[in-house]
Design an enzyme around this catalytic site. Structure first.
Site, short mmCIF file in Angstrom:
data_model
loop_
_atom_site.label_atom_id
_atom_site.label_comp_id
_atom_site.label_asym_id
_atom_site.label_seq_id
_atom_site.Cartn_x
_atom_site.Cartn_y
_atom_site.Cartn_z
N PHE A 139 66.19 81.74 12.93
CA PHE A 139 65.44 80.59 12.41
C PHE A 139 65.71 79.40 13.32
O PHE A 139 66.85 78.97 13.48
CB PHE A 139 65.85 80.25 10.98
N ASP A 224 71.71 77.90 19.48
CA ASP A 224 71.26 77.05 18.38
C ASP A 224 72.40 76.98 17.36
O ASP A 224 72.62 77.91 16.59
CB ASP A 224 70.00 77.67 17.76
N LYS A 253 71.92 68.89 11.48
CA LYS A 253 72.49 69.04 10.15
C LYS A 253 73.73 68.18 9.92
O LYS A 253 73.62 67.04 9.49
CB LYS A 253 72.76 70.51 9.85
#
Length: 401
Positions: A139, A224, A253
């Site tokens: 993702f 990532d 995040k």
């Protein structure tokens, strides 16, 4: 009518319906606890989806925001920003990198990484070399480039055509990755631990082999770490546990402990490919957000957060494994630090709803994996409270079988 229901009704009228929201209306938070507008307390093992790594409203982050808000909220990136410079220095000092590009989110950081990989390859290997290989179940965000890079069909449905130049292979299958590399490949992009894909851990030696494959073929390796960076796995960055360094890494995040900021870190050798005018972000790394991130980074590095993550992560995983032994619908418990997945052989969505009703916030990904990503400041007493609620739910499901 409760305050929560009043807000829910208003939200259903005017807010875009892009989320399947649960009936919780957040009001305030403290540490590992979230309170709704009716005063109900929730033990938060979702942490804003791995954003609130320092818990809700960490005092040092709050103080940094308050102090900076009284001085300067925003300044154009046409000018030099001291807080941004200090944050970049700190990130580079504690990673493989030499340069940092700041943005607002994880998908923006990933877009920047893809652009850098393609531009560098264009300048050094020819314009046809633009393909990026990613993993099945990965993702990488919800922009068109993000979903094109993502290895999950469900996020692509209805948005065709996808952007060209992406190829997907099974995560952890090195031979499949080797076979996928071709003359047009410029980069391999992986999550060191897949989060949304079900908390998938790479086989031993897999990432080292990928690094060697990239070196052999002059490919850029992109990690990532949007979800697993900033202490989530027990080290500041997840790659540091693998004995391998990427060429590019993306963060977001938890970078500022709550406020929105993203970053792409790269080596000096590659960073120059994105020169003035090739990329940018109006708000990226502005004084307010850089101050928050700087405060959060110092807490990660100086206040024992990483050690606590490792200790409580081991404790949580052991407690979940005890439940696995007791309940036959639990298939596996896997994870690192405080990103832990519990795979079930039944759908987990209803369990998440029941947990919410009982004051526990967790979530379920890929339909059957309960994901636990509490703040890294969690203690064993709070873990025990979570386990007590979860086991009560499990016991009821066992009785129904």
């Amino acid at each position: 009518m409760s305050k929560s229901q009043e807000w829910i009704d208003r939200g259903l009228t005017h807010v875009a319906a892009t989320y399947g929201r649960y009936p919780l209306v957040a009001d305030c938070g403290d540490g590992c606890w979230l309170l709704d507008v009716d005063g109900k307390r929730y033990l938060d093992f979702l942490a804003g989806v791995a954003v609130n790594n320092l818990g809700h409203c960490h005092p040092k982050v709050v103080k940094a925001i308050q102090e900076q808000a009284g001085k300067l909220l925003h300044c154009s990136n046409f000018y030099h920003i001291p807080q941004q410079i200090e944050l970049a220095e700190l990130l580079c000092t504690h990673s493989f990198g030499d340069r940092v590009f700041f943005c607002n989110s994880g998908v923006e950081a990933n877009e920047a990484a893809i652009k850098l990989a393609r531009k560098y390859s264009y300048e050094n290997h020819g314009k046809e070399r633009n393909e990026v290989i990613t993993a099945v179940a990965s993702f990488h965000g919800r922009t068109l480039a993000g979903i094109s890079a993502t290895g999950q069909d469900k996020v692509k449905e209805g948005f065709a055509p996808m952007l060209p130049g992406f190829k997907h292979v099974p995560f952890g299958d090195f031979e499949a990755m080797r076979a996928a590399v071709g003359p047009n490949t410029c980069a391999i992009m992986l999550e060191p631990v897949q989060g949304e894909g079900g908390v998938n851990i790479p086989p031993a030696g897999y990432l080292q082999s990928i690094r060697e494959l990239c070196d052999e073929n002059n490919l850029l390796l992109i990690f990532d770490e949007v979800q697993v960076g900033c202490g989530r796995t027990g080290s500041l960055f997840a790659y540091q546990q693998e004995g391998v360094e990427p060429d590019i890494m993306t963060l977001a995040k938890a970078l500022a402990g709550g406020p929105p900021i993203g970053a792409m870190i790269s080596r000096e050798k590659h960073a120059g490919a994105l020169g003035p005018g090739t990329h940018g972000s109006t708000f990226g790394g502005n004084p307010l957000l850089a101050s928050a991130a700087l405060a959060a980074m110092k807490v990660y590095l100086e206040d024992g957060v990483l050690e606590n993550c490792r200790k409580t992560g081991d404790y949580l995983r052991a407690k979940l494994e005890e439940l696995q032994e007791k309940y036959d619908f639990v298939v596996e418990v896997r994870g690192r630090g405080l990103i832990i997945g519990m795979e079930l052989n039944i759908a987990g969505g209803e369990m998440v709803k029941t947990a919410l009703e009982r004051g526990l916030l967790i979530n379920c990904t890929v339909d059957k994996v309960l994901r636990f990503v509490p703040p890294l400041i969690i203690d064993t007493d709070e873990i025990d409270q979570m386990i007590e609620i979860l086991e009560g739910i499990f016991a009821e499901y066992q009785e129904k079988k």
